[in-house]
Scaffold this active site. Structure first.
Site, PDB file in Angstrom:
ATOM      1  N   ARG A   1       0.846  -1.195   0.000  1.00  0.00           N
ATOM      2  CA  ARG A   1       0.000   0.000   0.000  1.00  0.00           C
ATOM      3  C   ARG A   1       0.877   1.238   0.000  1.00  0.00           C
ATOM      4  NH1 ARG A   1      -4.826  -1.747   4.307  1.00  0.00           N
ATOM      5  NH2 ARG A   1      -5.308  -3.718   3.269  1.00  0.00           N
TER       6      ARG A   1
ATOM      7  N   ARG B   1       2.125   1.020  10.213  1.00  0.00           N
ATOM      8  CA  ARG B   1       1.630   1.430   8.885  1.00  0.00           C
ATOM      9  C   ARG B   1       2.798   1.364   7.898  1.00  0.00           C
ATOM     10  NH1 ARG B   1      -3.165   3.892   7.975  1.00  0.00           N
ATOM     11  NH2 ARG B   1      -3.345   4.470  10.162  1.00  0.00           N
TER      12      ARG B   1
ATOM     13  N   GLU C   1      -6.150  -1.311  15.667  1.00  0.00           N
ATOM     14  CA  GLU C   1      -6.766  -2.260  14.744  1.00  0.00           C
ATOM     15  C   GLU C   1      -5.790  -3.352  14.320  1.00  0.00           C
ATOM     16  OE1 GLU C   1      -7.879  -2.605  10.093  1.00  0.00           O
ATOM     17  OE2 GLU C   1      -7.841  -0.587  10.944  1.00  0.00           O
TER      18      GLU C   1
ATOM     19  N   SER D   1     -10.100  -6.108  10.208  1.00  0.00           N
ATOM     20  CA  SER D   1     -11.422  -5.578   9.851  1.00  0.00           C
ATOM     21  C   SER D   1     -12.192  -6.699   9.180  1.00  0.00           C
ATOM     22  CB  SER D   1     -11.312  -4.387   8.893  1.00  0.00           C
ATOM     23  OG  SER D   1     -10.931  -3.216   9.574  1.00  0.00           O
TER      24      SER D   1
ATOM     25  N   ARG E   1       1.168  -6.791  12.590  1.00  0.00           N
ATOM     26  CA  ARG E   1       0.582  -6.185  13.787  1.00  0.00           C
ATOM     27  C   ARG E   1       0.431  -7.207  14.911  1.00  0.00           C
ATOM     28  NH1 ARG E   1      -3.593  -1.272  12.186  1.00  0.00           N
ATOM     29  NH2 ARG E   1      -2.190  -0.267  10.686  1.00  0.00           N
TER      30      ARG E   1
END
Length: 429
Positions: free
Chosen positions: A264, A279, A351, A354, A392
């Site tokens: 990303r 991130r 987070e 999701s 994560r």
């Protein structure tokens, strides 16, 4: 993509639901394009009817021995006019499709209303954050202190937002992914798949990344072929398995799990989470995906979320489940639960997964269907979630399982994947 028939019959209600997620539906533009489409279609149908009528008149005149030249002249001019109208209709339809491709999904009625993450609602909390008798470090200080994570070297090799891991931490990263795959395949009934990491634009469009989020993607131009994209999540190639397919009903539900790197660009996020592994431009995930009948998709969402939670429970990591509000729900999703793991180094929940139900939004873009009980093609409902984000999860283990001397205890569930290693200590120099 939204159902065009729903927009034609219930536009006001759809616009109201979309406004809850901060989206102003372009009602006037939609109505203008719809009016143009109807006008062209009406004129095309009238010409086709006229052509059929003239064809009958020509046949009748010839049967009677009458002169049909005038009728034949008129009939000869009609195909070109029909062709022109068909091209005009194609242009109008293309503009309508472009408009609809930029419209997000309608949130489910059970989604809480809110304009930002502040409106998210905690559903449940599992596990108690550990009480340390020392000041806990974050994963950056832990990993660098052990000599097993080197952000400076990764920056030299590639640039910012990359990570280089070595030794026991690199092995722990691998072990996490293997553990997740074994649980999801062995206990939850998912079929493991290995997929391409480069996909075409049609695949990105099918799951909702294009056209709206192109700046968040890494495109790979090719000289003589269509541009490819590095996948931002395995959701893209896995869900596209059913693109342009009609699945037999007895094969449902389809359940896939995939471990892959994800890429990303994180456009527009600079200044956020720049420290460490939260991130990154490149990271690993284990993704779980389901394709189901429409009537059971919300039951499937609860099941899929529970499957992701199982991993956190087995690793004994404290977490909470959040129902995302309308303003924080992703573009393609009708309803999303976020799993947030406790990070002592940040003193916050962050987070780690999701889990979303997209209803028929993606399937309509992909024309992913099944044969219903009447034997007719019907759109599938698609769902996915991280089961979990590997990096994560590594961060959460380093921070929750740290010891005062800087070493890290390996969770019992991962020890078999670590060759029996129970403690990660400082690397030998």
């Amino acid at each position: 993509m939204l159902d065009i028939q729903l927009l034609r019959t219930d536009l006001v209600r759809v616009a109201q639901r979309l406004s809850a997620r901060g989206m102003a539906f372009p009602i006037e533009e939609f109505q203008r394009l719809e009016a143009a489409r109807k006008d062209v279609q009406t004129r095309t149908q009238e010409l086709q009817n006229r052509r059929n009528a003239l064809s009958r008149q020509i046949g009748e005149a010839k049967r009677k021995g009458e002169d049909a030249r005038a009728i034949m002249t008129e009939a000869a001019a009609l195909p070109e006019e029909v062709k022109r109208l068909e091209a005009e209709l194609e242009q109008v339809q293309a503009r309508l499709d472009d408009l609809l491709l930029g419209i997000p999904n309608v949130p489910h009625e059970s989604v809480p209303t809110g304009s930002s993450a502040d409106g998210n609602v905690e559903v449940r909390r599992v596990g108690e954050p550990r009480r340390f008798d020392f000041v806990p470090k974050d994963h950056v200080d832990i990993g660098e202190g052990l000599g097993l994570i080197d952000f400076a070297m990764a920056t030299k090799i590639s640039g910012a937002r990359f990570t280089l891991m070595s030794g026991a931490i690199a092995r722990l990263h691998r072990a996490i992914a293997q553990f997740m795959l074994d649980v999801h395949t062995g206990e939850h009934g998912y079929t493991e798949v290995y997929v391409p990491y480069l996909v075409n634009a049609a695949s990105m469009r099918g799951t909702g990344q294009l056209p709206k989020f192109e700046e968040d993607l890494f495109g790979v131009p090719r000289k003589e072929s269509e541009k490819l994209y590095l996948i931002p999540t395995a959701e893209v190639p896995v869900t596209n398995i059913v693109r342009d397919e009609i699945v037999a009903a007895d094969r449902l539900p389809l359940k896939f799990v995939c471990h892959s790197p994800c890429f990303r660009s994180e456009a527009g996020t600079y200044g956020k989470d720049t420290r460490g592994m939260i991130r990154q431009h490149q990271f690993d995930k284990v993704e779980i995906v389901q394709m189901v009948r429409p009537g059971v998709s919300y039951e499937a969402l609860e099941q899929l979320t529970a499957h992701a939670e199982t991993i956190l429970r087995r690793l004994e990591l404290p977490y909470r489940v959040m129902a995302l509000c309308t303003g924080d729900t992703g573009f393609s999703s009708a309803k999303t639960y976020d799993l947030e793991v406790w990070l002592p180094g940040q003193n916050a929940y962050r987070e780690i997964s999701s889990c979303s139900n997209f209803e028929a939004f993606q399937a309509r873009r992909m024309q992913a269907r099944f044969r219903n009980d009447k034997g007719r093609p019907e759109l599938l409902h698609t769902l996915n979630g991280s089961g979990l984000a590997v990096g994560r999860t590594l961060v959460a283990i380093l921070e929750n399982c740290q010891r005062a001397d800087g070493s890290v205890e390996v969770p019992a569930a991962l020890q078999p994947y670590m060759g029996g290693i129970t403690l990660i200590g400082k690397a030998a120099r």
